[in-house]
Design an enzyme around this catalytic site. Structure first.
Site, PDB file in Angstrom:
ATOM      1  N   GLY A   1       7.703 -44.889 -43.481  1.00  0.00           N
ATOM      2  CA  GLY A   1       6.719 -45.047 -44.541  1.00  0.00           C
ATOM      3  C   GLY A   1       6.498 -46.506 -44.877  1.00  0.00           C
TER       4      GLY A   1
ATOM      5  CG  ASP B   1       6.423 -45.876 -49.472  1.00  0.00           C
ATOM      6  OD1 ASP B   1       6.583 -45.625 -48.257  1.00  0.00           O
ATOM      7  OD2 ASP B   1       6.632 -45.031 -50.361  1.00  0.00           O
TER       8      ASP B   1
END
Length: 306
Positions: free
Chosen positions: A101, A103
């Site tokens: 991911g 993030d």
């Protein structure tokens, strides 16, 4: 001035950085998805006109389009950061680096820069536990190099991805060893209420031996979250021979903070290992985006539009 955008599952956070000085916002702006228009007032009161934007988006293509359309009147296109095999002298051990991911990846870039500032002469391992809709627990470890600028790297297991042309002068290299994903505290609570006939969405304090249903649920959730953190802390200690510095973030942290710190303190005492208290990071993704905005111009791994 570069605008920083963290588009999460429930909220969007906005910050800024002056790349030349590293000066940051005093307080990030956090908006629910439905209130994106409120960013206009925030942008108008900035100390300087934005010259660009860099962001992370895990809220889907529709949100990326909304953000791009909304910000177009203020600045050029948003650069959406993506996970890579290597950036800012942090090496990604995911089998498929792009699957991580963005993030999580960007937050780890910011964490590595924090560790460089805290331990300039003695690199140390670190963990970031983020308690959001999902809980993620990720580990960074120092990585030895022939030379900070040589482009050659070595590890104890030979699994480091090839070094890209991203020499930054940051002097310390880190490796993302991997991490866990599990339902966050609120999601665990809601799933019990929704999938069973009689269990409530519980609140209240934890207990060693719960004696009512609310207490049993709250304690079970905290124990599951804290146990996952402790598992990774022990794995990192065993692998590195040094206790990792532990950081926490996310809206679910207050629900599990006491249990996590209690388990960690008990483990440290039993093992005779000293350690610092768990440190809260308000905006680790924005911190990582700020690092990219400051240093990416010196390396080949600049964020790209998706």
């Amino acid at each position: 001035m570069i605008i920083l955008i963290d588009a999460g599952n429930t909220r969007i956070k906005f910050g800024w950085v002056q790349p030349e000085t590293g000066h940051r916002e005093a307080r990030a702006l956090a908006l629910p998805h439905a209130e994106l228009e409120q960013v206009d007032a925030w942008l108008r009161q900035l100390p300087a006109a934005p010259t660009g934007a860099i962001g992370v988006n895990v809220a889907g293509a529709a949100m990326a389009g909304r953000l791009q359309a909304h910000m177009a009147k203020y600045m050029p296109a948003i650069d959406w950061a993506r996970s890579q095999a290597s950036a800012l002298d942090v090496h990604n051990h995911y089998r498929q680096p792009g699957q991580l991911g963005p993030d999580r990846w960007v937050a780890l870039l910011g964490l590595a820069q924090r560790m460089r500032a805290m331990h300039p002469s003695a690199p140390a391992p670190a963990m970031l536990a983020s308690f959001g809709t999902a809980t993620t627990i990720d580990t960074l470890v120092p990585q030895e190099t022939d030379s900070p600028r040589s482009g050659n790297t070595h590890t104890d297991n030979g699994n480091t991805p090839p070094r890209q042309n991203n020499t930054t002068g940051l002097e310390q290299h880190y490796a993302f060893r991997g991490g866990l994903i599990l339902p966050g505290p609120a999601l665990m609570n809601a799933s019990l209420a929704q999938a069973t006939a009689h269990l409530p969405e519980a609140q209240g304090p934890t207990a060693d031996f719960p004696t009512d249903t609310h207490q049993a649920i709250v304690t079970g959730i905290a124990a599951a979250q804290a146990g996952a953190v402790l598992r990774q802390w022990l794995a990192t200690l065993d692998s590195c021979g040094a206790a990792p510095r532990l950081y926490a973030s996310g809206g679910g942290w207050p629900l599990v903070k006491d249990e996590t710190q209690r388990l960690l303190n008990a483990a440290q005492a039993r093992l005779g290992v000293s350690g610092d208290p768990i440190e809260w990071l308000a905006n680790p993704v924005l911190d990582g985006l700020a690092s990219l905005a400051q240093f990416a111009s010196n390396c080949g791994d600049q964020p790209q539009n998706e």
